[in-house]
Design a protein around this motif. Structure first.
Motif, PDB file in Angstrom:
ATOM      1  N   VAL A  59     -76.075  49.673 -13.605  1.00 42.90           N
ATOM      2  CA  VAL A  59     -77.205  49.623 -13.405  1.00 42.90           C
ATOM      3  C   VAL A  59     -77.672  48.356 -13.372  1.00 42.90           C
ATOM      4  O   VAL A  59     -77.269  47.612 -14.109  1.00 42.90           O
ATOM      5  CB  VAL A  59     -77.619  50.306 -15.084  1.00 42.90           C
ATOM      6  CG1 VAL A  59     -79.557  49.841 -14.213  1.00 42.90           C
ATOM      7  CG2 VAL A  59     -78.286  51.817 -14.936  1.00 42.90           C
ATOM      8  N   GLN A  60     -77.989  47.585 -12.221  1.00 38.41           N
ATOM      9  CA  GLN A  60     -78.333  46.216 -12.710  1.00 38.41           C
ATOM     10  C   GLN A  60     -79.627  45.823 -13.322  1.00 38.41           C
ATOM     11  O   GLN A  60     -80.930  46.409 -13.102  1.00 38.41           O
ATOM     12  CB  GLN A  60     -78.739  45.758 -11.217  1.00 38.41           C
ATOM     13  CG  GLN A  60     -78.738  44.295 -10.982  1.00 38.41           C
ATOM     14  CD  GLN A  60     -79.485  43.486  -9.775  1.00 38.41           C
ATOM     15  OE1 GLN A  60     -79.492  45.252  -8.724  1.00 38.41           O
ATOM     16  NE2 GLN A  60     -79.816  42.994  -9.483  1.00 38.41           N
ATOM     17  N   LEU A  61     -79.855  44.928 -14.226  1.00 35.51           N
ATOM     18  CA  LEU A  61     -80.877  44.481 -15.156  1.00 35.51           C
ATOM     19  C   LEU A  61     -81.589  43.434 -14.316  1.00 35.51           C
ATOM     20  O   LEU A  61     -80.341  42.310 -15.014  1.00 35.51           O
ATOM     21  CB  LEU A  61     -80.489  44.734 -16.220  1.00 35.51           C
ATOM     22  CG  LEU A  61     -80.002  45.661 -16.562  1.00 35.51           C
ATOM     23  CD1 LEU A  61     -80.067  46.186 -18.430  1.00 35.51           C
ATOM     24  CD2 LEU A  61     -81.394  46.750 -16.439  1.00 35.51           C
ATOM     25  N   VAL A  62     -82.597  43.046 -13.979  1.00 36.87           N
ATOM     26  CA  VAL A  62     -83.198  41.903 -14.061  1.00 36.87           C
ATOM     27  C   VAL A  62     -84.569  41.447 -14.430  1.00 36.87           C
ATOM     28  O   VAL A  62     -85.140  41.885 -14.595  1.00 36.87           O
ATOM     29  CB  VAL A  62     -83.597  42.020 -11.976  1.00 36.87           C
ATOM     30  CG1 VAL A  62     -84.702  41.269 -12.451  1.00 36.87           C
ATOM     31  CG2 VAL A  62     -82.549  42.721 -11.500  1.00 36.87           C
ATOM     32  N   ALA A  63     -83.918  40.210 -15.339  1.00 37.16           N
ATOM     33  CA  ALA A  63     -85.146  39.318 -15.771  1.00 37.16           C
ATOM     34  C   ALA A  63     -86.161  38.964 -14.856  1.00 37.16           C
ATOM     35  O   ALA A  63     -85.649  37.591 -14.755  1.00 37.16           O
ATOM     36  CB  ALA A  63     -84.429  38.346 -17.014  1.00 37.16           C
ATOM     37  N   ALA A  64     -86.906  39.651 -15.161  1.00 38.94           N
ATOM     38  CA  ALA A  64     -88.102  39.292 -14.277  1.00 38.94           C
ATOM     39  C   ALA A  64     -89.455  39.736 -14.299  1.00 38.94           C
ATOM     40  O   ALA A  64     -89.346  41.042 -14.991  1.00 38.94           O
ATOM     41  CB  ALA A  64     -87.156  39.623 -12.638  1.00 38.94           C
ATOM     42  N   ASP A  65     -90.627  39.338 -14.303  1.00 35.73           N
ATOM     43  CA  ASP A  65     -91.953  40.037 -14.048  1.00 35.73           C
ATOM     44  C   ASP A  65     -91.810  41.380 -13.903  1.00 35.73           C
ATOM     45  O   ASP A  65     -92.039  40.486 -12.141  1.00 35.73           O
ATOM     46  CB  ASP A  65     -93.087  38.264 -13.613  1.00 35.73           C
ATOM     47  CG  ASP A  65     -94.730  38.434 -14.765  1.00 35.73           C
ATOM     48  OD1 ASP A  65     -94.562  40.058 -14.477  1.00 35.73           O
ATOM     49  OD2 ASP A  65     -95.348  37.886 -14.837  1.00 35.73           O
ATOM     50  N   ALA A  66     -92.181  42.018 -13.978  1.00 37.16           N
ATOM     51  CA  ALA A  66     -93.177  42.972 -12.781  1.00 37.16           C
ATOM     52  C   ALA A  66     -94.404  42.666 -11.926  1.00 37.16           C
ATOM     53  O   ALA A  66     -93.790  43.251 -10.689  1.00 37.16           O
ATOM     54  CB  ALA A  66     -93.246  43.889 -13.770  1.00 37.16           C
ATOM     55  N   THR A  67     -94.632  41.898 -12.090  1.00 39.81           N
ATOM     56  CA  THR A  67     -95.706  41.455 -11.388  1.00 39.81           C
ATOM     57  C   THR A  67     -95.352  40.368  -9.988  1.00 39.81           C
ATOM     58  O   THR A  67     -95.720  40.469  -8.956  1.00 39.81           O
ATOM     59  CB  THR A  67     -96.693  40.700 -11.916  1.00 39.81           C
ATOM     60  OG1 THR A  67     -96.949  39.571 -12.454  1.00 39.81           O
ATOM     61  CG2 THR A  67     -97.643  40.966 -12.835  1.00 39.81           C
ATOM     62  N   SER A  68     -93.810  39.702 -10.759  1.00 43.08           N
ATOM     63  CA  SER A  68     -93.497  39.278  -9.424  1.00 43.08           C
ATOM     64  C   SER A  68     -92.435  39.364  -8.998  1.00 43.08           C
ATOM     65  O   SER A  68     -91.922  38.710  -7.619  1.00 43.08           O
ATOM     66  CB  SER A  68     -93.493  37.329  -9.952  1.00 43.08           C
ATOM     67  OG  SER A  68     -92.941  36.812 -11.295  1.00 43.08           O
ATOM     68  N   TYR A  69     -91.904  40.429  -9.100  1.00 43.69           N
ATOM     69  CA  TYR A  69     -89.840  40.491  -8.622  1.00 43.69           C
ATOM     70  C   TYR A  69     -90.940  41.375  -7.478  1.00 43.69           C
ATOM     71  O   TYR A  69     -91.180  41.891  -7.126  1.00 43.69           O
ATOM     72  CB  TYR A  69     -89.667  41.963  -9.908  1.00 43.69           C
ATOM     73  CG  TYR A  69     -88.307  42.293  -8.913  1.00 43.69           C
ATOM     74  CD1 TYR A  69     -87.360  41.552  -9.099  1.00 43.69           C
ATOM     75  CD2 TYR A  69     -88.568  44.022  -8.573  1.00 43.69           C
ATOM     76  CE1 TYR A  69     -86.905  42.325  -8.427  1.00 43.69           C
ATOM     77  CE2 TYR A  69     -86.957  44.654  -8.004  1.00 43.69           C
ATOM     78  CZ  TYR A  69     -86.676  44.020  -7.781  1.00 43.69           C
ATOM     79  OH  TYR A  69     -84.902  44.752  -7.353  1.00 43.69           O
ATOM     80  N   ARG A  70     -89.660  40.948  -6.413  1.00 38.88           N
ATOM     81  CA  ARG A  70     -89.017  40.742  -4.985  1.00 38.88           C
ATOM     82  C   ARG A  70     -88.005  40.712  -4.455  1.00 38.88           C
ATOM     83  O   ARG A  70     -87.465  39.690  -4.464  1.00 38.88           O
ATOM     84  CB  ARG A  70     -90.704  39.948  -4.247  1.00 38.88           C
ATOM     85  CG  ARG A  70     -91.197  40.065  -3.046  1.00 38.88           C
ATOM     86  CD  ARG A  70     -91.332  41.179  -2.602  1.00 38.88           C
ATOM     87  NE  ARG A  70     -91.334  41.801  -1.121  1.00 38.88           N
ATOM     88  CZ  ARG A  70     -92.762  41.638  -0.521  1.00 38.88           C
ATOM     89  NH1 ARG A  70     -93.995  40.756  -0.981  1.00 38.88           N
ATOM     90  NH2 ARG A  70     -92.046  41.407   1.250  1.00 38.88           N
TER      91      ARG A  70
END
Length: 357
Positions: A235-246
């Motif tokens: 699994v790739q885990l990404v530290a990002a805001d759910a609203t701005s993840y793209r």
């Protein structure tokens, strides 16, 4: 100096008015607020003003970001714009669309013909998105610290009185709903937006070809890493805001579990726009969320004795939620209530597919 003029009635001054004027103030160096005179408004609306003109002006004059307050009679703003040497005319998003006020259109035409910039102000939430994000991040970080007390998941709030066995049962049930909604998950990619501590990812990732978990609270992602380390899933885990993840790539399945009530309307629109941009014609969006059973409920910075801290939540109705997704090209395929945990709210499950329209 860039001079801004913003008109309005501002009767019964409220938070929407405040946000409107604050937005106008950011559009230049000098803000003039034009307040419409009582009699004109009363003739147009057929009702008496609650707050008379002198009091409305006095209230607005106390705002530190307002430089000047004037009153006006005619809806057409041309002469006032010229007299005050205005560079920017700030107005609401609906200004000029009401056929009952043709002078609004005339004002917009004046601006176009005389080099006055028109700046539209969208309706804003009662609390700024930046402030809400900061509060949420601190809130979830504090929840992550309770890992030992909440082994079934720190991101499930207020359900089942905190009984961990029941929370675990509900997590497994939700995972089953996801798998039942997806044809051949082994050939699909999954994006768990706002994955939290990974309580669902750890159940789902082994079944999917590719899985990505997104969250902006590093403490929660660390818990997710610990959970996933006990599985063979990649699994790739990404530290990002759910609203701005793209991302540039497309996903087959999007999972939004618990994130919707955490977002105000501006944030919700931003997230759905980005999710839609990563979708293809056969993508699915699966949503578990608390909804209001009657009218919308906005809870802002409210202390919860149950949680022992303050929280903010926006509980939309089922129809409001569906319309919001439809505006971004998602049609509701299936929806049903999972359980009711409050007199006026319940947890629902939604399955969305891309609309052909």
């Amino acid at each position: 100096m860039k001079r801004v003029l913003v008109p309005g009635v501002f009767d019964v001054f409220h938070i929407g008015h405040l946000n409107y004027l604050k937005s106008a103030a950011t559009m230049g160096d000098h803000l003039t607020v034009a307040v419409q005179e009582d009699r004109v408004v009363e003739r147009a609306k057929g009702t008496a003003m609650v707050t008379p003109l002198p009091e409305r002006i006095a209230l607005i004059e106390q705002l530190r970001f307002v430089d000047q307050v004037v009153s006006y009679v005619d809806v057409f703003q041309g002469p006032l714009l010229e007299a005050l040497n205005i560079d920017v005319f700030a107005c609401g998003s609906e200004y000029g669309s009401d056929k009952n006020f043709p002078d609004q259109v005339k004002t917009l035409e004046y601006c176009e013909n005389n080099g006055v910039e028109v700046a539209r102000i969208q309706r804003t939430a009662s609390v700024s998105s930046t402030e809400v994000r900061a509060r949420l991040k601190a809130f979830w970080a504090s929840r992550a610290a309770k890992e030992k007390d909440l082994p079934a998941g720190v991101t499930v709030l207020g359900s089942f009185g905190g009984e961990q066995d029941k929370v675990r049962e509900e997590t497994l049930r939700e995972a089953e709903l996801v798998l039942a909604a997806v044809d051949e998950p082994a050939s699909c990619s999954l994006a768990d937006i706002a994955c939290g501590d990974g309580r669902l990812l750890v159940e789902l990732a082994p079944y999917f070809r590719e899985s990505v978990g997104v969250d902006y609270v590093e403490d929660l992602l660390e818990l997710a890493r610990k959970r996933l380390a006990e599985t063979a899933a990649s699994v790739q885990l990404v530290a990002a805001d759910a609203t701005s993840y793209r991302e540039a790539r497309h996903f087959d399945v999007f999972l939004l579990s618990g994130i919707v009530p955490c977002l105000d309307d501006v944030q919700m629109t931003e997230m759905l726009s980005n999710v839609s941009g990563m979708a293809h014609s056969a993508s699915r969006c699966l949503v578990r969320t608390s909804v209001s059973l009657n009218k919308r409920i906005n809870v802002v910075n409210q202390f919860s004795p149950e949680l022992g801290q303050v929280y903010t939540g926006y509980y939309r109705t089922v129809s409001e939620l569906e319309l919001g997704f439809l505006d971004h090209g998602w049609r509701c395929k299936e929806r049903f209530q999972l359980y009711q945990h409050r007199p006026d709210t319940a947890v629902w499950w939604f399955e969305f597919e891309r609309s052909e329209d």
